[in-house]
Design a protein around this motif. Sequence first.
Motif, PDB file in Angstrom:
ATOM      1  N   THR A  12       0.838  -1.200   0.000  1.00 55.40           N
ATOM      2  CA  THR A  12       0.000   0.000   0.000  1.00 55.40           C
ATOM      3  C   THR A  12       0.872   1.249   0.000  1.00 55.40           C
ATOM      4  OG1 THR A  12      -1.663  -1.212   1.264  1.00 55.40           O
ATOM      5  CG2 THR A  12      -1.862   1.172   1.209  1.00 55.40           C
ATOM      6  N   LEU A  13       1.918   1.225   0.821  1.00 54.41           N
ATOM      7  CA  LEU A  13       2.849   2.345   0.883  1.00 54.41           C
ATOM      8  C   LEU A  13       3.555   2.522  -0.466  1.00 54.41           C
ATOM      9  CD1 LEU A  13       4.101   4.536   2.645  1.00 54.41           C
ATOM     10  CD2 LEU A  13       5.834   2.889   3.331  1.00 54.41           C
ATOM     11  N   GLY A  14       3.906   1.437  -1.106  1.00 46.99           N
ATOM     12  CA  GLY A  14       4.556   1.480  -2.427  1.00 46.99           C
ATOM     13  C   GLY A  14       3.646   2.118  -3.462  1.00 46.99           C
ATOM     14  N   ALA A  19       1.960   6.804  -6.658  1.00 49.61           N
ATOM     15  CA  ALA A  19       0.920   7.797  -6.967  1.00 49.61           C
ATOM     16  C   ALA A  19       1.432   9.212  -6.715  1.00 49.61           C
ATOM     17  CB  ALA A  19      -0.333   7.518  -6.146  1.00 49.61           C
ATOM     18  N   ILE A  20       2.126   9.411  -5.603  1.00 44.78           N
ATOM     19  CA  ILE A  20       2.678  10.738  -5.290  1.00 44.78           C
ATOM     20  C   ILE A  20       3.717  11.132  -6.335  1.00 44.78           C
ATOM     21  CG2 ILE A  20       4.128  11.999  -3.640  1.00 44.78           C
ATOM     22  CD1 ILE A  20       2.619  10.510  -1.399  1.00 44.78           C
ATOM     23  N   ILE A  25       5.408  14.506 -10.899  1.00 48.33           N
ATOM     24  CA  ILE A  25       5.885  14.598 -12.283  1.00 48.33           C
ATOM     25  C   ILE A  25       4.879  15.349 -13.139  1.00 48.33           C
ATOM     26  CG2 ILE A  25       6.387  13.241 -14.364  1.00 48.33           C
ATOM     27  CD1 ILE A  25       7.711  11.170 -12.519  1.00 48.33           C
ATOM     28  N   PHE A  26       3.602  15.078 -12.964  1.00 47.44           N
ATOM     29  CA  PHE A  26       2.553  15.761 -13.726  1.00 47.44           C
ATOM     30  C   PHE A  26       2.577  17.263 -13.431  1.00 47.44           C
ATOM     31  CE2 PHE A  26      -1.842  17.349 -14.013  1.00 47.44           C
ATOM     32  CZ  PHE A  26      -2.037  17.168 -15.376  1.00 47.44           C
ATOM     33  N   LEU A  27       2.684  17.640 -12.157  1.00 39.74           N
ATOM     34  CA  LEU A  27       2.695  19.056 -11.793  1.00 39.74           C
ATOM     35  C   LEU A  27       3.950  19.762 -12.313  1.00 39.74           C
ATOM     36  CD1 LEU A  27       1.232  18.952  -8.172  1.00 39.74           C
ATOM     37  CD2 LEU A  27       0.088  19.690 -10.276  1.00 39.74           C
ATOM     38  N   VAL A  28       5.098  19.098 -12.240  1.00 42.96           N
ATOM     39  CA  VAL A  28       6.332  19.689 -12.754  1.00 42.96           C
ATOM     40  C   VAL A  28       6.240  19.877 -14.271  1.00 42.96           C
ATOM     41  CG1 VAL A  28       8.802  19.245 -13.111  1.00 42.96           C
ATOM     42  CG2 VAL A  28       7.784  18.913 -10.857  1.00 42.96           C
ATOM     43  N   SER A  29       5.571  18.945 -14.945  1.00 44.86           N
ATOM     44  CA  SER A  29       5.435  19.068 -16.398  1.00 44.86           C
ATOM     45  C   SER A  29       4.558  20.248 -16.799  1.00 44.86           C
ATOM     46  CB  SER A  29       4.878  17.769 -16.995  1.00 44.86           C
ATOM     47  OG  SER A  29       3.500  17.646 -16.692  1.00 44.86           O
TER      48      SER A  29
END
Length: 193
Positions: A12-14, A19-20, A25-29
Amino acid sequence: MFASMLAAGFGTLGYLMIAILVVVIFLVSRIRIVPQAKVYIVERLGAFHGEWGTGPHFLVPFLDKVARIVSIKEQVVDFKPQPVITKDNVTMQIDTVVFFQITDAKQYTYGIEHPMAAIENLTATTLRNIIGELELDATLTSRDVINTKITALLDQATDPWGIKVNRVELKNILPPREIQDAMEKQMKAERER
């Protein structure tokens, strides 16, 4: 039993870490860095939102998009020769070079559909109007006057499009072959005298 619970917790942690990472990556893009001498026109939900100048900016996901990238450097456009008729009914070919700069990126983007085609057509019609008022001899000897008139008229006409016409130059004035031959014969005769 403890090992299976620990493995399930790491699973679950993985997934959470993955997901994080995907979100980061999406926000940086979505970060855009606007280079010097460029302006980005940004639309939010299809409507004009703003002009971005030099530096870093952030596009809101799913709402914003860069509609156009506009260069605010001075640009040069060389238009093909245009047939023009002088006041004394001589048809000649004149090609022009237009130096312009975009001063308002929003007006340039939304003011006219095809700005280069508009400048070319406007240059051709203005050139025809000015040359149509001059005789052949005046056309060949008054380039500076013609350049100044065309520049003033084009600058005034392109102002609502966010374009500043800095200079217009007549590159070549080519009268018909028979007139060129007659002019050369006249020059030869004057030299021989």
